[in-house]
Design an enzyme around this catalytic site. Structure first.
Site, PDB file in Angstrom:
ATOM      1  N   CYS A 135      40.643  41.819  36.073  1.00 16.98           N
ATOM      2  CA  CYS A 135      40.930  42.350  37.412  1.00 16.98           C
ATOM      3  C   CYS A 135      40.071  41.645  38.450  1.00 16.98           C
ATOM      4  O   CYS A 135      38.874  41.938  38.576  1.00 16.98           O
ATOM      5  CB  CYS A 135      40.671  43.855  37.445  1.00 16.98           C
ATOM      6  SG  CYS A 135      40.947  44.596  39.083  1.00 16.98           S
ATOM      7  N   CYS A 138      38.710  43.933  41.188  1.00 18.18           N
ATOM      8  CA  CYS A 138      37.581  44.750  40.732  1.00 18.18           C
ATOM      9  C   CYS A 138      36.286  43.952  40.650  1.00 18.18           C
ATOM     10  O   CYS A 138      35.226  44.437  41.048  1.00 18.18           O
ATOM     11  CB  CYS A 138      37.869  45.335  39.345  1.00 18.18           C
ATOM     12  SG  CYS A 138      39.425  46.193  39.150  1.00 18.18           S
ATOM     13  N   ASP A 139      36.355  42.729  40.116  1.00 17.39           N
ATOM     14  CA  ASP A 139      35.146  42.054  39.665  1.00 17.39           C
ATOM     15  C   ASP A 139      34.832  40.716  40.318  1.00 17.39           C
ATOM     16  O   ASP A 139      33.815  40.104  39.998  1.00 17.39           O
ATOM     17  CB  ASP A 139      35.236  41.842  38.144  1.00 17.39           C
ATOM     18  CG  ASP A 139      35.292  43.163  37.385  1.00 17.39           C
ATOM     19  OD1 ASP A 139      34.738  44.148  37.880  1.00 17.39           O
ATOM     20  OD2 ASP A 139      35.887  43.197  36.291  1.00 17.39           O
TER      21      ASP A 139
END
Length: 313
Positions: A135, A138-139
């Site tokens: 992701c 997300c990261d």
């Protein structure tokens, strides 16, 4: 089991736990069924920075989910661990058959999530959350000014590679073919981006490192040649993002609720499926963004819809 719940929630990730919290506050009789550890994909995230209002130092996916879980207990939700093997959803009373027991409810909220299709390399499981991610939204921030590799060649892979260029100093797309499968308009943006390079006809075979992802062996599928890639010593690690596709956890509901061609459950904006009394929330449903914040919103909406439907009984 003779007991008939007001609602059974399948899955104890953020979407399911949010539904449990809202249903509990509405004084509904709730059962949350999770086949394993609560939390869904978020428990693989070591740090959380994009959840609104998240100011707890050292917050992880595990700690966030733990608080969500405790909230559902405070409002009366019952939890069990079981794997559902069959679902009868057509009647007024829905019947779920598990490996341990049989469960009945007037309403079902499906929050079984989806999981990233594995890259398929040796060591992948060990380095999830330690350099391997699925992701970018997300990261990506954790790889600011580092080198990043993306496995995949479809729309998602190339779009996420473009997103990663906002953070990483260099992004290399590793693709098993000699041309991308992404839409031409997306390809053009990638080819024009000076931060993106390509490793064609290649797959990731093995990853390694001293606690963090620091080495990767790539195989050329045409020549069989193996190439070892090592992180810059100044960086200490690099990132590897897998975008080979997601797989929704919907096999139990095949042919029982309407899905798209990838198996994701279709809903309206209030989380209703095509089956009365059955809702779908979070990553398991057709949607454009799969994040914790959208999952918990889905859960809240579905629970409120259940409460409204129960007032009609």
């Amino acid at each position: 089991m003779d007991h008939i719940y007001d609602v059974i929630i399948l899955g104890a990730g953020p979407a399911g736990l949010s539904a449990g919290l809202y249903a509990g506050r509405s004084r509904l009789d709730i059962l949350i069924i999770e086949k394993g550890q609560a939390g869904g994909q978020i428990i693989n995230t070591d740090e959380i920075e994009n959840y609104p209002g998240q100011i707890v130092e050292g917050e992880t996916g595990v700690s966030l989910v733990r608080r969500m879980y405790e909230q559902t207990e405070q409002f009366g939700a019952e939890h069990v661990r079981d794997t559902i093997t069959n679902a009868e959803l057509s009647g007024d009373i829905k019947v779920l058959t598990g490996e341990k027991d049989t469960y009945q409810a007037k309403n079902i909220i499906i929050a079984t999530g989806a999981y990233a299709r594995p890259i398929g390399c040796k060591g992948e499981q060990e380095y999830k959350g330690r350099g391997i991610s699925y992701c970018a939204t997300c990261d990506a921030n954790f790889f600011t000014d580092l080198e990043v590799y993306v496995a995949g060649g479809g729309d998602a892979a190339v779009e996420e590679a473009l997103y990663l260029t906002k953070f990483a100093r260099k992004v290399t797309i590793i693709h098993r073919r000699d041309e991308l499968r992404a839409a031409k308009s997306i390809q053009e943006k990638a080819f024009a981006n000076p931060k993106i390079t390509f490793l064609w006809d290649s797959v990731v075979k093995e990853v390694g490192g001293d606690g963090l992802l620091q080495t990767m062996t790539v195989k050329n599928v045409k020549t069989g040649e193996l190439t070892k890639i090592e992180a810059d010593p100044k960086d200490g690690l690099f990132g590897l993002f897998g975008f080979i596709g997601m797989i929704p956890n919907t096999s139990v509901f095949a042919d029982k609720v309407e899905t798209d061609d990838k198996g994701y459950i279709k809903t309206d904006e209030d989380m209703h499926t095509n089956v009365p009394g059955v809702y779908a929330v979070g990553d398991v449903r057709v949607k454009s963004l799969r994040q914790v914040v959208t999952a918990v919103a889905d859960g809240a909406i579905a629970a409120v819809q259940v409460e409204r439907s129960m007032s009609e009984y």
